[in-house]
Design an enzyme around this catalytic site. Structure first.
Site, PDB file in Angstrom:
ATOM      1  CE  LYS A 150     -39.910 -27.620 -43.851  1.00 41.73           C
ATOM      2  NZ  LYS A 150     -39.151 -28.416 -42.867  1.00 41.73           N
ATOM      3  CG  ASP A 178     -41.684 -27.848 -40.092  1.00 43.69           C
ATOM      4  OD1 ASP A 178     -41.679 -29.124 -39.947  1.00 43.69           O
ATOM      5  OD2 ASP A 178     -41.094 -27.469 -40.945  1.00 43.69           O
ATOM      6  CD  GLU A 179     -40.784 -30.985 -37.174  1.00 42.45           C
ATOM      7  OE1 GLU A 179     -41.543 -30.851 -38.256  1.00 42.45           O
ATOM      8  OE2 GLU A 179     -39.629 -31.000 -37.308  1.00 42.45           O
ATOM      9  CG  HIS A 266     -45.191 -34.223 -37.666  1.00 41.79           C
ATOM     10  ND1 HIS A 266     -44.011 -34.828 -37.085  1.00 41.79           N
ATOM     11  CD2 HIS A 266     -44.709 -33.591 -38.641  1.00 41.79           C
ATOM     12  CE1 HIS A 266     -42.990 -34.473 -37.859  1.00 41.79           C
ATOM     13  NE2 HIS A 266     -43.153 -33.649 -38.923  1.00 41.79           N
ATOM     14  N   GLY A 338     -40.426 -35.525 -46.109  1.00 41.62           N
ATOM     15  CA  GLY A 338     -39.419 -35.255 -45.478  1.00 41.62           C
ATOM     16  C   GLY A 338     -38.055 -35.462 -46.695  1.00 41.62           C
ATOM     17  N   GLY A 339     -37.642 -34.340 -46.933  1.00 38.96           N
ATOM     18  CA  GLY A 339     -36.430 -34.150 -48.141  1.00 38.96           C
ATOM     19  C   GLY A 339     -37.139 -34.641 -49.441  1.00 38.96           C
ATOM     20  CD  GLN A 359     -47.289 -33.132 -45.587  1.00 41.32           C
ATOM     21  OE1 GLN A 359     -48.117 -32.978 -44.947  1.00 41.32           O
ATOM     22  NE2 GLN A 359     -46.129 -33.042 -44.601  1.00 41.32           N
ATOM     23  CB  ALA A 360     -42.000 -31.033 -50.900  1.00 42.30           C
TER      24      ALA A 360
END
Ligand code: RUB
Length: 409
Positions: A150, A178-179, A266, A338-339, A359-360
């Site tokens: 990120k 990321d996607e 993904h 996801g979150g 995954q985070a």
């Protein structure tokens, strides 16, 4: 014999049919609704074609074998899927095609599919699967623990690779693009893979094995080229956004002999297909098709924790679709993403067990002390859950985890 798609008393040979379970919302009674689907998707249309003989119907017509409440099960003869060319696109055009647009049905949801070996055995399926991934990482039992770099987009290649290195130093086994990141001008694929590969080599020299999934989602006619480019620059894992690319893109990669690394799948865009409980296609169905198409790991949800919509019963079905028996195909790794943050891990793992890649993104990079500390905190949370120790207790001796819990709980 007369043409009637209803065959409620018939026992179907599970090896002779692809059986689909649908839920239907309609003013029609469920038997009629089932018949509408069966005729539209096999030998019929909106009226009786004079060209439809009893013989054609008997061989190729779909059969409604159950119709009760809002559920119907329909068996499509295996011969409807025969031939060398149709493959997954043809399967979907039949079992999930026109039926979704029928005016007489306010909603239809394809909730499950039972695939016979005659169809499944045409596909090699995952090349690595969960055992392959565990073998590569030398992590036979514990969950894999990862991050998504990120911000989603914006980091240039070198800074991007620094993130991966820091995550590895914090103990993570996996990281990924990321996607939404593929080959943008600010972070081209070739350069990004090359920098990340150097960092993964360095981590390995320093005693830590880690892999990173590079997103090569593109048009099908370019995907092998993109895969080769990534591999030439040292990629250890590839990633595909299967619904925006299409199952064919994933299959093209998985079945190409030059692609020997695991493929992370993904599911971006799945919410448009899976989220409405009355209409669309369930995630477990998508999971079975991804397994046939050759994915090694697939996002299947975070069991009610995190930022994304979840129907836990469907998530458990997806897990089974990846880990259960499927005519000898290798088992896949379910990915929870996801979150997520360390505080959610015990609740998540109650449902996921150890066969999961956790995954985070924000839950690592948002740690007050940065990525390395965030990675440590996530690893510590997973270790605590594996050992059955309460997070707060474990945090007394693990400062990074304590800081994460202070921020997010
Ligand atoms: C995770 C992230 C993932 C999606 C996938 O980032 O952006 O791509 O959540 O969701 P973060 P799903 O950890 O910062 O939320 O797996 O449900 O498809």
């Amino acid at each position: 014999m007369s043409i009637d798609y209803l065959a409620l008393d018939e026992e179907l040979d599970p090896e002779g049919y692809l059986i689909c379970q649908y839920t239907v919302k309609s003013d029609l009674d469920i038997e009629t609704a089932g018949k509408r689907i069966a005729e539209e998707e096999s030998t019929g249309t909106w009226t009786h074609p004079t060209t439809l003989s009893d013989e054609i119907f008997e061989r190729y017509g779909a059969k409604v074998v159950e119709a009760e409440g809002d559920r119907t099960r329909i068996g499509y003869p295996v011969i409807d899927f025969s031939g060398e060319i149709g493959e997954i696109p043809q399967i979907l055009s039949i079992i999930a095609g026109n039926l979704f647009g029928l005016d007489s049905l306010d909603g239809v949801r394809l909730v499950d599919i039972e695939l016979p070996s005659k169809i499944v055995n045409k596909y090699p399926g995952p090349q690595q699967g969960i055992e392959g991934l565990r073998g590569i990482l030398g992590r036979p039992e514990k969950p894999l623990v990862g991050t998504i770099v990120k911000p989603k987009i914006g980091l240039p290649p070198e800074e991007f690779s620094d993130y991966v290195y820091e995550a590895g130093k914090g103990g993570l086994t996996n990281s990924k693009d990321d996607e939404t990141l593929v080959d943008q001008d600010f972070c081209p694929l070739e350069e990004r893979v090359s920098y990340v590969s150097e960092k993964l080599d360095l981590l390995e020299e320093e005693g830590h094995k880690m892999i990173h999934a590079h997103n090569i989602s593109t048009s099908v006619h370019k995907i092998l080229e993109a895969g080769d480019l990534a591999l030439e620059n040292g990629a250890r894992q590839l990633m595909v956004d299967v619904l925006t690319v299409g199952f064919s893109g994933l299959q093209a990669l998985a079945e190409d002999p030059s692609i020997k690394v695991p493929i992370h799948v993904h599911r971006a865009m799945h919410g448009a297909i899976t989220k409405n409980p009355d209409h669309g296609i369930s995630m477990p169905v998508i999971a079975k098709l991804v397994r046939m198409a050759g994915g090694d790991a697939l996002h299947t949800g975070t069991y009610g924790t995190g930022k994304m919509h979840a129907d836990i019963s469907e998530e458990l079905m997806s897990k089974e679709a990846l880990l259960g028996e499927m005519h000898g195909l290798k088992r896949m790794m379910p990915v929870a993403s996801g979150g997520l943050h360390p505080g959610l891990i015990p609740e998540l793992m109650e449902n996921s067990g150890n066969d999961v890649q956790i995954q985070a993104g924000g839950g690592v990079s948002g740690h007050p002390d940065g990525v390395r500390a965030g990675a440590k905190a996530l690893s510590q949370a997973v270790d605590a859950a594996v050992k059955g120790i309460e997070l707060k207790e474990y945090a007394k001796e693990h400062l990074e985890l304590k800081k994460a819990l202070d921020k997010w709980m």
